[in-house]
Design an enzyme around this catalytic site. Structure first.
Site, PDB file in Angstrom:
ATOM      1  N   LYS A   1       1.114  10.877  13.649  1.00 35.12           N
ATOM      2  CA  LYS A   1       1.690  11.398  12.406  1.00 35.12           C
ATOM      3  C   LYS A   1       2.235  12.808  12.633  1.00 35.12           C
ATOM      4  O   LYS A   1       1.749  13.534  13.495  1.00 35.12           O
ATOM      5  CB  LYS A   1       0.643  11.421  11.284  1.00 35.12           C
ATOM      6  CG  LYS A   1       0.273  10.020  10.804  1.00 35.12           C
ATOM      7  CD  LYS A   1      -0.606  10.031   9.548  1.00 35.12           C
ATOM      8  CE  LYS A   1      -0.971   8.594   9.162  1.00 35.12           C
ATOM      9  NZ  LYS A   1      -1.746   8.504   7.905  1.00 35.12           N
TER      10      LYS A   1
ATOM     11  N   ASP B   1      -2.631  14.281   7.047  1.00 40.13           N
ATOM     12  CA  ASP B   1      -2.145  13.007   6.507  1.00 40.13           C
ATOM     13  C   ASP B   1      -0.952  13.152   5.569  1.00 40.13           C
ATOM     14  O   ASP B   1      -1.115  13.073   4.359  1.00 40.13           O
ATOM     15  CB  ASP B   1      -3.302  12.314   5.750  1.00 40.13           C
ATOM     16  CG  ASP B   1      -2.958  10.881   5.387  1.00 40.13           C
ATOM     17  OD1 ASP B   1      -1.973  10.362   5.927  1.00 40.13           O
ATOM     18  OD2 ASP B   1      -3.683  10.287   4.567  1.00 40.13           O
TER      19      ASP B   1
ATOM     20  N   TRP C   1     -12.586  13.215   2.247  1.00 41.54           N
ATOM     21  CA  TRP C   1     -11.581  12.694   1.325  1.00 41.54           C
ATOM     22  C   TRP C   1     -11.570  13.516   0.037  1.00 41.54           C
ATOM     23  O   TRP C   1     -10.868  13.202  -0.903  1.00 41.54           O
ATOM     24  CB  TRP C   1     -11.842  11.206   1.008  1.00 41.54           C
ATOM     25  CG  TRP C   1     -11.490  10.282   2.149  1.00 41.54           C
ATOM     26  CD1 TRP C   1     -10.794  10.612   3.274  1.00 41.54           C
ATOM     27  CD2 TRP C   1     -11.794   8.882   2.269  1.00 41.54           C
ATOM     28  NE1 TRP C   1     -10.655   9.515   4.098  1.00 41.54           N
ATOM     29  CE2 TRP C   1     -11.264   8.437   3.511  1.00 41.54           C
ATOM     30  CE3 TRP C   1     -12.468   7.960   1.466  1.00 41.54           C
ATOM     31  CZ2 TRP C   1     -11.383   7.114   3.954  1.00 41.54           C
ATOM     32  CZ3 TRP C   1     -12.585   6.641   1.908  1.00 41.54           C
ATOM     33  CH2 TRP C   1     -12.049   6.221   3.144  1.00 41.54           C
TER      34      TRP C   1
ATOM     35  N   LYS D   1      -3.727  -0.226  14.044  1.00 35.90           N
ATOM     36  CA  LYS D   1      -4.596   0.830  13.494  1.00 35.90           C
ATOM     37  C   LYS D   1      -6.011   0.403  13.843  1.00 35.90           C
ATOM     38  O   LYS D   1      -6.508  -0.588  13.311  1.00 35.90           O
ATOM     39  CB  LYS D   1      -4.404   0.913  11.982  1.00 35.90           C
ATOM     40  CG  LYS D   1      -5.390   1.825  11.255  1.00 35.90           C
ATOM     41  CD  LYS D   1      -5.043   1.937   9.762  1.00 35.90           C
ATOM     42  CE  LYS D   1      -6.022   2.809   8.998  1.00 35.90           C
ATOM     43  NZ  LYS D   1      -5.628   2.985   7.585  1.00 35.90           N
TER      44      LYS D   1
ATOM     45  N   GLU E   1       3.702   9.180  -0.741  1.00 34.21           N
ATOM     46  CA  GLU E   1       2.304   9.034  -1.153  1.00 34.21           C
ATOM     47  C   GLU E   1       1.730  10.306  -1.776  1.00 34.21           C
ATOM     48  O   GLU E   1       1.083  10.248  -2.818  1.00 34.21           O
ATOM     49  CB  GLU E   1       1.456   8.620   0.060  1.00 34.21           C
ATOM     50  CG  GLU E   1      -0.031   8.590  -0.245  1.00 34.21           C
ATOM     51  CD  GLU E   1      -0.890   8.202   0.947  1.00 34.21           C
ATOM     52  OE1 GLU E   1      -0.348   7.880   2.024  1.00 34.21           O
ATOM     53  OE2 GLU E   1      -2.130   8.215   0.790  1.00 34.21           O
TER      54      GLU E   1
ATOM     55  N   GLU F   1       0.857  -1.188   0.000  1.00 36.05           N
ATOM     56  CA  GLU F   1       0.000   0.000   0.000  1.00 36.05           C
ATOM     57  C   GLU F   1       0.892   1.236   0.000  1.00 36.05           C
ATOM     58  O   GLU F   1       1.796   1.368   0.830  1.00 36.05           O
ATOM     59  CB  GLU F   1      -0.920  -0.025   1.233  1.00 36.05           C
ATOM     60  CG  GLU F   1      -1.881   1.142   1.252  1.00 36.05           C
ATOM     61  CD  GLU F   1      -3.142   0.889   2.094  1.00 36.05           C
ATOM     62  OE1 GLU F   1      -3.418  -0.275   2.428  1.00 36.05           O
ATOM     63  OE2 GLU F   1      -3.834   1.876   2.411  1.00 36.05           O
TER      64      GLU F   1
ATOM     65  N   GLU G   1       5.227   9.533  13.772  1.00 38.72           N
ATOM     66  CA  GLU G   1       5.181   8.666  12.586  1.00 38.72           C
ATOM     67  C   GLU G   1       5.417   9.553  11.366  1.00 38.72           C
ATOM     68  O   GLU G   1       4.675  10.501  11.124  1.00 38.72           O
ATOM     69  CB  GLU G   1       3.811   7.975  12.497  1.00 38.72           C
ATOM     70  CG  GLU G   1       3.649   7.128  11.237  1.00 38.72           C
ATOM     71  CD  GLU G   1       2.296   6.375  11.175  1.00 38.72           C
ATOM     72  OE1 GLU G   1       1.766   5.968  12.228  1.00 38.72           O
ATOM     73  OE2 GLU G   1       1.776   6.231  10.057  1.00 38.72           O
TER      74      GLU G   1
ATOM     75  N   GLU H   1     -10.453   4.469   9.323  1.00 42.79           N
ATOM     76  CA  GLU H   1     -10.642   4.101   7.915  1.00 42.79           C
ATOM     77  C   GLU H   1     -11.175   2.686   7.755  1.00 42.79           C
ATOM     78  O   GLU H   1     -10.672   1.893   6.964  1.00 42.79           O
ATOM     79  CB  GLU H   1      -9.334   4.288   7.136  1.00 42.79           C
ATOM     80  CG  GLU H   1      -8.854   5.736   7.145  1.00 42.79           C
ATOM     81  CD  GLU H   1      -7.610   5.985   6.302  1.00 42.79           C
ATOM     82  OE1 GLU H   1      -6.820   5.048   6.131  1.00 42.79           O
ATOM     83  OE2 GLU H   1      -7.438   7.125   5.835  1.00 42.79           O
TER      84      GLU H   1
ATOM     85  N   ARG I   1     -11.351  17.627  10.020  1.00 45.75           N
ATOM     86  CA  ARG I   1     -10.489  16.442  10.145  1.00 45.75           C
ATOM     87  C   ARG I   1      -9.175  16.766  10.860  1.00 45.75           C
ATOM     88  O   ARG I   1      -8.628  15.930  11.575  1.00 45.75           O
ATOM     89  CB  ARG I   1     -10.201  15.869   8.750  1.00 45.75           C
ATOM     90  CG  ARG I   1      -9.225  14.720   8.800  1.00 45.75           C
ATOM     91  CD  ARG I   1      -9.137  14.008   7.475  1.00 45.75           C
ATOM     92  NE  ARG I   1      -8.010  13.092   7.478  1.00 45.75           N
ATOM     93  CZ  ARG I   1      -7.567  12.441   6.409  1.00 45.75           C
ATOM     94  NH1 ARG I   1      -8.173  12.603   5.247  1.00 45.75           N
ATOM     95  NH2 ARG I   1      -6.533  11.639   6.492  1.00 45.75           N
TER      96      ARG I   1
ATOM     97  N   ASN J   1      -3.307  -1.732   7.775  1.00 45.70           N
ATOM     98  CA  ASN J   1      -4.603  -2.249   7.337  1.00 45.70           C
ATOM     99  C   ASN J   1      -4.397  -3.757   7.289  1.00 45.70           C
ATOM    100  O   ASN J   1      -4.109  -4.331   6.247  1.00 45.70           O
ATOM    101  CB  ASN J   1      -4.994  -1.718   5.961  1.00 45.70           C
ATOM    102  CG  ASN J   1      -5.318  -0.233   6.013  1.00 45.70           C
ATOM    103  OD1 ASN J   1      -5.784   0.274   7.028  1.00 45.70           O
ATOM    104  ND2 ASN J   1      -5.064   0.467   4.925  1.00 45.70           N
TER     105      ASN J   1
ATOM    106  N   HIS K   1      -4.074  18.457   0.566  1.00 42.57           N
ATOM    107  CA  HIS K   1      -5.009  17.396   0.178  1.00 42.57           C
ATOM    108  C   HIS K   1      -5.830  17.747  -1.060  1.00 42.57           C
ATOM    109  O   HIS K   1      -7.050  17.511  -1.099  1.00 42.57           O
ATOM    110  CB  HIS K   1      -5.946  17.055   1.341  1.00 42.57           C
ATOM    111  CG  HIS K   1      -6.216  15.574   1.465  1.00 42.57           C
ATOM    112  ND1 HIS K   1      -6.744  14.827   0.435  1.00 42.57           N
ATOM    113  CD2 HIS K   1      -6.033  14.703   2.485  1.00 42.57           C
ATOM    114  CE1 HIS K   1      -6.872  13.574   0.834  1.00 42.57           C
ATOM    115  NE2 HIS K   1      -6.423  13.464   2.056  1.00 42.57           N
TER     116      HIS K   1
HETATM  117  O1  GCW Z   1      -2.269   8.176   4.262  1.00 42.89           O
HETATM  118  C1  GCW Z   1      -3.363   7.353   4.426  1.00 42.89           C
HETATM  119  C2  GCW Z   1      -3.232   6.410   3.293  1.00 42.89           C
HETATM  120  C3  GCW Z   1      -3.709   5.008   3.593  1.00 42.89           C
HETATM  121  C4  GCW Z   1      -3.107   4.563   4.912  1.00 42.89           C
HETATM  122  C5  GCW Z   1      -3.561   5.516   6.006  1.00 42.89           C
HETATM  123  C6  GCW Z   1      -2.957   5.187   7.362  1.00 42.89           C
HETATM  124  C7  GCW Z   1      -2.418   2.377   5.564  1.00 42.89           C
HETATM  125  O2  GCW Z   1      -3.897   6.942   2.179  1.00 42.89           O
HETATM  126  O3  GCW Z   1      -3.300   4.207   2.534  1.00 42.89           O
HETATM  127  O4  GCW Z   1      -3.449   3.240   5.222  1.00 42.89           O
HETATM  128  O5  GCW Z   1      -3.170   6.816   5.700  1.00 42.89           O
HETATM  129  O6  GCW Z   1      -1.975   5.841   7.720  1.00 42.89           O
HETATM  130  O7  GCW Z   1      -3.450   4.330   8.054  1.00 42.89           O
END
Ligand code: GCW
Length: 720
Positions: free
Chosen positions: A384, A389, A567, A311, A417, A191, A411, A315, A360, A234, A545
């Site tokens: 994070k 994100d 999203w 996690k 990404e 992923e 993190e 999501e 968010r 995930n 984003h």
């Molecule tokens: O950044 C988002 C990503 C997902 C990811 C999620 C996370 C692993 O788009 O792909 O899933 O964060 O950090 O859990």
């Protein structure tokens, strides 16, 4: 041509080819990037002459696998760098011995009686000494892994052409847990991976273990990375099945000599899926027992197993809230299962349930902050770097400084990404530096994220940091030769979060490409500018984003089709006739209030808010007067143009290096830079055309005309 002539012309060709190979150094090996920064090619002759008397033999006694690794690395590395064999000896019988080990593995080191306690379990000391009248270099540590780290440090000194006379170096890592998180699936896909398939071949394991895994562990050890979570957060429950645990154990066996411990992502509902239980409610005694037994089973197979990464309720992942329990209930139940084995639980704070009208950026704080002080002693809360994100730029996450009684671990995302995948050259150390240097003011001025991460601000007992890996099956590991630098930078910063980006870039270039001073300075500049330039052509002035939905490659600020409102890019930029940006002040979501003053007030006031965060915290009027004297719209457009200009200039710069960089890697990077230019233009045009439908203003002087129409950009995402 008769056969004799053919033979002799053939011979001539061969000897010519050999001569060319010798001259150019080519032909030895394709420069595919496989060796990362651990290349041990011969140094220039004058350096060899300087080093040679100080590196004549390697004395690293002891029969463990780690001592073997130290011997092989030092002997192989030094021999390569010095262009000739280096003796592996049992004792110091000449000048120039390099002695490595611990007081336990080496009677010689024991006899020195050095006070090593201050180095902790992973630190090392490197000193130039006289042993029985002979000049030697001693690399000493409390543990063999510490000695291995010291050995890599010593090699780095050689690789970067530092003096090795009169060495007196003591180092230890500032953070305890320095780990990679792999988002690798059991089917071999990754992923958000842009460097091929997963490095773990689950099909073939445990019987066949790819020898490449040893090089993965070596590379990590060379940076001090000491943990690897193998599977995607995930998570698939099967990762915890007996069958897959045996596979993970085989991997752990390869990593062990290099000090890399294995962790697994645990799916919270595994007791149902694997154990056949009716629930995964953390308060159900059967559930708790299932996890305890599972932990026991894992530690039977992997005695140094690190722990679980989770996690939960994020999501779509299951979690304690699925059973009306909370995050602490879930984390502490798992923590109890691994505690008898000294394992830990890393609980992720990436939780953002969609609610009508919510922000968010404030969600993780809302979900986790109330639990400050409630997590068990062997839990790390992994947060994070930014509140949304892994955007090209975010302000620091407000949870840093808001949970003084909780063990937080940052993190970071090494894989790109939202940053052009492994197609764009973007050196991330400056972005991470900005994060570490952010002052939370949690305990007054100087309460930086670094001090929270390294545990010094709140006397945090257990510390750690994770980087979402950018490794894959591509020969060059990371997809882009320069993306290797981000793996390198992550490891170096995890070891010492105070390191300057410039130093990291400089080291990496010297180890990976060349020590040629002109090239080092040209590439350092390119690397240090690269992240800011990417922000310029993707998301300047606080935008975030606005990527194409799903894959997140390329722009789609118009996108509003995702099933979750948050999203959609339109949710984040909120462009309208008045202006652009998300109002997170009192007149909007007020999530700016999650920061401590004076940061909060600084961000909340349009006039004092750093311009790089303007559209993050404010809905900025199109004609707002910027510090440059220009209006916001013009400034925005010029940032986009500046980003494009930088990529063009970088391509030229790179072209100039054609004769100093090997042909293979030069061509590969040149190809990527061409993609980066195409993409930067696409970003500029698509975003400006779209935002122009709201701003209704012309592009300022100096900004090129878009290449296509907005409709054309909207019709098709950028290909990668
Ligand atoms: O950044 C988002 C990503 C997902 C990811 C999620 C996370 C692993 O788009 O792909 O899933 O964060 O950090 O859990």
């Amino acid at each position: 041509m008769n056969s004799d002539q053919r033979r002799s012309s053939g011979a001539l060709l061969v000897s010519l080819a050999i001569a060319v190979m010798l001259l150019t150094g080519a032909g030895v090996k394709a420069e595919d990037g496989y060796r990362l920064w651990l290349r041990y090619d011969p140094l220039p002759q004058q350096m060899i002459e300087l080093y040679r008397p100080r590196v004549t033999s390697i004395v690293a006694t002891g029969g463990s696998a780690t001592m073997d690794a130290i011997r092989v690395e030092l002997a192989g590395g030094c021999a390569g760098l010095l262009g000739g064999p280096v003796l592996v000896a049992e004792k110091v019988d000449r000048d120039g011995a390099v002695v490595a080990g611990t007081p336990k593995s080496s009677p010689l080191i024991a006899s020195l009686n050095w006070p090593l306690a201050g180095l902790g379990p992973e630190g090392f000391r490197i000193r130039s000494v006289k042993l029985g009248g002979r000049a030697a270099t001693v690399i000493a540590a409390n543990s063999e892994i510490g000695a291995l780290y010291g050995a890599f440090h010593f090699l780095r000194l050689l690789q970067t052409q530092q003096s090795i006379n009169n060495l007196n170096i003591s180092q230890k890592p500032r953070l305890q847990l320095r780990m990679l998180n792999h988002w690798d699936n059991l089917d071999g896909s990754v992923e958000r991976g842009y460097a091929g398939r997963s490095l773990w071949n689950w099909q073939e394991l445990p019987d066949k273990v790819d020898p490449r895994l040893r090089d993965y562990a070596r590379a990590n050890a060379s940076l001090g990375v000491n943990g690897s979570a193998l599977n995607n957060v995930n998570a698939n429950s099967r990762s915890l099945s007996a069958e897959y645990l045996r596979k993970a154990a085989a991997i752990a066996g390869v990593f062990r000599p290099y000090g890399v411990r294995v962790y697994l992502s645990a799916r919270f509902s595994a007791p149902i899926e694997l154990g056949g239980l009716k629930t995964a409610d953390p308060f159900d005694p059967e559930v708790a027992t299932w996890w305890k037994k599972k932990a026991d089973e894992i530690y039977q197979l992997i005695p140094d197993f690190g722990g679980f990464l989770v996690k939960a309720n994020s999501e779509g992942q299951p979690g304690p809230r699925t059973y009306n329990r909370n995050h602490v209930d879930g984390a502490n139940m798992l923590a109890a299962a691994v505690a008898p084995h000294n394992g830990i639980v890393i609980w992720r704070a990436f939780v953002y349930d969609m609610k009508e009208g919510y922000d968010r950026a404030g969600a993780a704080y809302g979900n986790l902050q109330p639990f400050d002080g409630k997590f068990a002693a062997n839990v790390l809360l992994q947060v994070k770097n930014g509140p949304i994100d892994f955007q090209p730029r975010e302000p620091f996450h407000p949870l840093f400084g808001a949970m003084p009684k909780t063990q937080l671990a940052p993190e970071l995302q090494i894989t790109q990404e939202y940053l052009g995948f492994s197609n764009h050259l973007a050196f991330l150390a400056p972005m991470w530096r900005e994060f570490f240097d952010s002052d939370t003011f949690a305990k007054g001025a100087g309460s930086t994220v670094t001090k929270i991460a390294d545990g010094s601000l709140y006397n945090q007992r257990l510390t750690g940091i994770a980087g979402v890996a950018n490794t894959g099956s591509d020969l060059n590991w990371s997809g882009h030769h320069f993306a290797q630098a981000n793996w390198y930078a992550f490891g170096r910063l995890a070891w010492n979060p105070d390191l300057a980006s410039k130093q990291i870039a400089d080291e990496w270039i010297r180890m990976t490409f060349t020590n040629d001073p002109k090239t080092v300075s040209a590439l350092t500049r390119v690397m240090l500018e690269s992240h800011e330039s990417l922000v310029d052509y993707m998301t300047p002035l606080g935008l975030h984003h606005i990527m194409w939905g799903g894959h997140h490659y390329g722009p789609a600020p118009w996108w509003d089709k995702e099933k979750r409102g948050d999203w959609n890019p339109t949710y984040y930029h909120r462009a309208d006739e008045r202006g652009l940006g998300f109002d997170r002040t009192k007149t909007g979501s007020n999530s700016v209030s999650q920061y401590h003053p004076p940061t909060r007030d600084l961000f909340a006031d349009l006039k004092t808010c750093p311009e790089k965060f303007l559209a993050w915290f404010h809905h900025v009027p199109w004609d707002y007067r910027m510090r440059s004297g220009r209006i916001f719209w013009d400034e925005l457009a010029l940032h986009y143009q500046r980003g494009v200009d930088w990529v063009r200039a970088t391509r030229k710069e790179w072209d100039k290096l054609a004769n100093v960089i090997d042909a293979d890697r030069h061509a590969a990077v040149a190809k990527k830079l061409a993609i980066q230019e195409r993409d930067a233009i696409h970003w500029r045009d698509a975003c400006l055309l779209y935002f122009q439908t709201f701003s209704k203003r012309p592009l300022p002087d100096g900004v090129e005309k878009p290449r296509k129409t907005l409709e054309e950009y909207q019709a098709k995402s950028l290909a990668w």
